[in-house]
Design an enzyme around this catalytic site. Sequence first.
Site, mmCIF file in Angstrom:
data_model
loop_
_atom_site.group_PDB
_atom_site.id
_atom_site.type_symbol
_atom_site.label_atom_id
_atom_site.label_comp_id
_atom_site.label_asym_id
_atom_site.label_seq_id
_atom_site.Cartn_x
_atom_site.Cartn_y
_atom_site.Cartn_z
ATOM 1 N N SER A 6 -95.149 -90.193 38.092
ATOM 2 C CA SER A 6 -93.869 -89.734 37.562
ATOM 3 C C SER A 6 -93.468 -90.636 36.402
ATOM 4 C CB SER A 6 -92.818 -89.792 38.677
ATOM 5 O OG SER A 6 -91.593 -89.271 38.244
ATOM 6 N N HIS A 109 -84.150 -82.088 47.934
ATOM 7 C CA HIS A 109 -84.039 -83.512 48.210
ATOM 8 C C HIS A 109 -82.734 -83.739 48.949
ATOM 9 C CE1 HIS A 109 -86.423 -82.889 44.624
ATOM 10 N NE2 HIS A 109 -87.035 -84.028 44.846
ATOM 11 N N LYS A 134 -91.512 -78.388 48.203
ATOM 12 C CA LYS A 134 -91.471 -79.856 48.252
ATOM 13 C C LYS A 134 -90.167 -80.262 48.925
ATOM 14 C CE LYS A 134 -90.744 -82.243 44.461
ATOM 15 N NZ LYS A 134 -90.897 -83.102 43.258
ATOM 16 N N ARG A 172 -95.292 -92.631 52.224
ATOM 17 C CA ARG A 172 -95.809 -91.974 51.014
ATOM 18 C C ARG A 172 -97.338 -91.869 51.057
ATOM 19 N NH1 ARG A 172 -92.413 -91.670 46.631
ATOM 20 N NH2 ARG A 172 -90.287 -92.424 47.014
#
Length: 209
Positions: A6, A109, A134, A172
């Site tokens: 990112s 999110h 996502k 992660r």
Amino acid sequence: MKIVVSVEDAGVIDEAVKYSPTFIEIRLDRMAGDLLDQVRVIREKTAIPLIATLRSREEGGRFVGNADLWTRIIGPITRYVDFVDVEARYRDHAPLIKSQGVQILASLHTSEMPTPPELGKIESMLRSYGDIPKIVVKPRTTDDLLALVAFTHQAQKPICTSIMGAEFRYARAILPLFGSEFMFCHAGTPTAEGQYHIQEARQIADLLK
Ligand SMILES: O=C1C[C@@](O)(C(=O)O)C[C@@H](O)[C@@H]1O
């Protein structure tokens, strides 16, 4: 393990591509100046697939405009990217984006930890307009994290799940082992708390093959 680096600066691309990311996410909301020109520069630097993300402030980003402004910014950029990250608040614009040959990363999110049934409902909602859902959540306990891992393992694929915050940052690296499509990382400036640097992410991916 697919690595998404990112970035918020075209200047880090040359360094990032040394670690062979699967995708490069361009965080448009964290950039200034001519966004279209910067995306074009990144496109000319690499053939690695690009994700355009214009993250709303409501979901942890810096974009504060309405959906019309969001689509006016994203529209001209679609010709240079492979995916567009589309939050549910912008879902009405997903068909037009798809008509331009771009895939949709349908994202949500939350700083909460949805229950497994709630995660399933979120997944269905995101799949109703996107190619890959996502879901990024904030586990508060190890049991929360184990529930997210189990949900990820059992969910329809492709799916991307990830976590917010530094407390469970190791998740992660774990979630992709149980079916999450991507591991997000940074190339010098984290775009979210807890991200690993792409050099670390590459090491993790290579060690856990
Ligand atoms: O949705 C995500 C995941 C992320 O928030 C992270 O936690 O690494 C980073 C964002 O740039 C990306 O759009």
